[in-house]
Design a protein around this motif. Structure first.
Motif, PDB file in Angstrom:
ATOM      1  N   ARG A 122     -11.909  -1.231  39.977  1.00 21.84           N
ATOM      2  CA  ARG A 122     -10.466  -1.056  40.208  1.00 21.84           C
ATOM      3  C   ARG A 122      -9.727  -1.607  38.987  1.00 21.84           C
ATOM      4  N   ASP A 123      -9.758  -0.809  37.930  1.00 20.19           N
ATOM      5  CA  ASP A 123      -9.237  -1.285  36.653  1.00 20.19           C
ATOM      6  C   ASP A 123      -8.096  -0.422  36.113  1.00 20.19           C
ATOM      7  N   THR A 124      -7.563   0.471  36.930  1.00 18.14           N
ATOM      8  CA  THR A 124      -6.550   1.400  36.458  1.00 18.14           C
ATOM      9  C   THR A 124      -5.206   1.122  37.117  1.00 18.14           C
ATOM     10  N   TYR A 125      -4.193   0.995  36.277  1.00 17.43           N
ATOM     11  CA  TYR A 125      -2.830   0.785  36.742  1.00 17.43           C
ATOM     12  C   TYR A 125      -2.114   2.124  36.857  1.00 17.43           C
ATOM     13  N   ARG A 126      -1.278   2.258  37.868  1.00 14.50           N
ATOM     14  CA  ARG A 126      -0.383   3.405  38.019  1.00 14.50           C
ATOM     15  C   ARG A 126       0.993   2.932  37.589  1.00 14.50           C
ATOM     16  N   ASP A 178      -5.247   1.581  31.565  1.00 10.93           N
ATOM     17  CA  ASP A 178      -5.984   0.338  31.780  1.00 10.93           C
ATOM     18  C   ASP A 178      -5.378  -0.790  30.941  1.00 10.93           C
ATOM     19  N   ASN A 179      -4.313  -0.461  30.177  1.00 13.26           N
ATOM     20  CA  ASN A 179      -3.665  -1.455  29.332  1.00 13.26           C
ATOM     21  C   ASN A 179      -2.150  -1.204  29.334  1.00 13.26           C
ATOM     22  N   PRO A 180      -1.438  -1.761  30.307  1.00 13.94           N
ATOM     23  CA  PRO A 180      -0.008  -1.481  30.437  1.00 13.94           C
ATOM     24  C   PRO A 180       0.829  -1.864  29.218  1.00 13.94           C
ATOM     25  N   GLU A 181       0.511  -2.970  28.568  1.00 18.14           N
ATOM     26  CA  GLU A 181       1.297  -3.406  27.413  1.00 18.14           C
ATOM     27  C   GLU A 181       1.199  -2.383  26.271  1.00 18.14           C
ATOM     28  N   ARG A 182      -0.006  -1.930  25.991  1.00 21.90           N
ATOM     29  CA  ARG A 182      -0.208  -0.939  24.938  1.00 21.90           C
ATOM     30  C   ARG A 182       0.491   0.368  25.299  1.00 21.90           C
ATOM     31  N   ARG A 183       0.335   0.810  26.539  1.00 23.17           N
ATOM     32  CA  ARG A 183       0.927   2.080  26.968  1.00 23.17           C
ATOM     33  C   ARG A 183       2.453   2.026  26.919  1.00 23.17           C
ATOM     34  N   GLU A 184       3.023   0.882  27.296  1.00 23.23           N
ATOM     35  CA  GLU A 184       4.476   0.747  27.224  1.00 23.23           C
ATOM     36  C   GLU A 184       4.954   0.895  25.775  1.00 23.23           C
ATOM     37  N   ALA A 185       4.266   0.247  24.848  1.00 19.04           N
ATOM     38  CA  ALA A 185       4.644   0.344  23.431  1.00 19.04           C
ATOM     39  C   ALA A 185       4.512   1.780  22.930  1.00 19.04           C
ATOM     40  N   GLU A 186       3.445   2.469  23.331  1.00 17.76           N
ATOM     41  CA  GLU A 186       3.257   3.870  22.912  1.00 17.76           C
ATOM     42  C   GLU A 186       4.374   4.759  23.457  1.00 17.76           C
ATOM     43  N   PRO A 234      -1.028  -1.986  43.262  1.00 20.84           N
ATOM     44  CA  PRO A 234      -2.133  -2.735  42.666  1.00 20.84           C
ATOM     45  C   PRO A 234      -3.026  -1.831  41.812  1.00 20.84           C
ATOM     46  N   ARG A 235      -3.930  -2.451  41.055  1.00 20.29           N
ATOM     47  CA  ARG A 235      -4.928  -1.683  40.310  1.00 20.29           C
ATOM     48  C   ARG A 235      -5.817  -0.937  41.299  1.00 20.29           C
ATOM     49  N   VAL A 236      -6.235   0.256  40.896  1.00 21.67           N
ATOM     50  CA  VAL A 236      -7.074   1.087  41.752  1.00 21.67           C
ATOM     51  C   VAL A 236      -8.176   1.733  40.912  1.00 21.67           C
ATOM     52  N   LYS A 237      -9.078   2.423  41.582  1.00 24.07           N
ATOM     53  CA  LYS A 237     -10.106   3.182  40.882  1.00 24.07           C
ATOM     54  C   LYS A 237      -9.448   4.317  40.105  1.00 24.07           C
ATOM     55  N   ASN A 238     -10.077   4.721  39.007  1.00 26.86           N
ATOM     56  CA  ASN A 238      -9.511   5.753  38.151  1.00 26.86           C
ATOM     57  C   ASN A 238      -9.267   7.048  38.904  1.00 26.86           C
ATOM     58  N   GLU A 239     -10.188   7.454  39.739  1.00 25.06           N
ATOM     59  CA  GLU A 239     -10.031   8.694  40.498  1.00 25.06           C
ATOM     60  C   GLU A 239      -8.806   8.639  41.410  1.00 25.06           C
ATOM     61  N   THR A 240      -8.605   7.510  42.057  1.00 25.61           N
ATOM     62  CA  THR A 240      -7.434   7.322  42.915  1.00 25.61           C
ATOM     63  C   THR A 240      -6.157   7.405  42.098  1.00 25.61           C
ATOM     64  N   ALA A 241      -6.163   6.776  40.927  1.00 25.91           N
ATOM     65  CA  ALA A 241      -4.993   6.794  40.053  1.00 25.91           C
ATOM     66  C   ALA A 241      -4.675   8.213  39.582  1.00 25.91           C
TER      67      ALA A 241
END
Length: 77
Positions: free
Chosen positions: A4-8, A24-32, A47-54
């Motif tokens: 469960r390593d993926t943020y939505r 999987d890296n909100p800070e980097r994605r926000e900057a991008e 919360p963080r979830v499995k990649n498929e769920t996300a």
């Protein structure tokens, strides 16, 4: 729980949703996203979830937005 390593998230400009996404890296994605002009605030959705769920969440949110607004969010073209 280790997979469960993926943020939505939603990328927003004020209260307006510009993009639905997953990362999987909100800070980097926000900057991008900011660098690409896609809003000013990344908000974690739940919360963080499995990649498929996300991925299912992201697809469902984009589809619901498009049905409601008549177009996809600007950042999800």
């Amino acid at each position: 729980m280790a997979d469960r390593d993926t943020y939505r998230y939603t990328m927003r400009d004020g209260n307006k949703i510009i993009k639905f996404g997953i990362t999987d890296n909100p800070e980097r994605r926000e900057a991008e996203n900011r660098a690409a002009g896609l809003g000013d605030t990344l908000r974690i959705e739940g919360p963080r979830v499995k990649n498929e769920t996300a991925r299912d969440w992201e697809e469902g949110k984009i589809d619901a937005f498009a049905e409601r607004e008549g177009h996809k969010p600007r950042g999800n073209k």
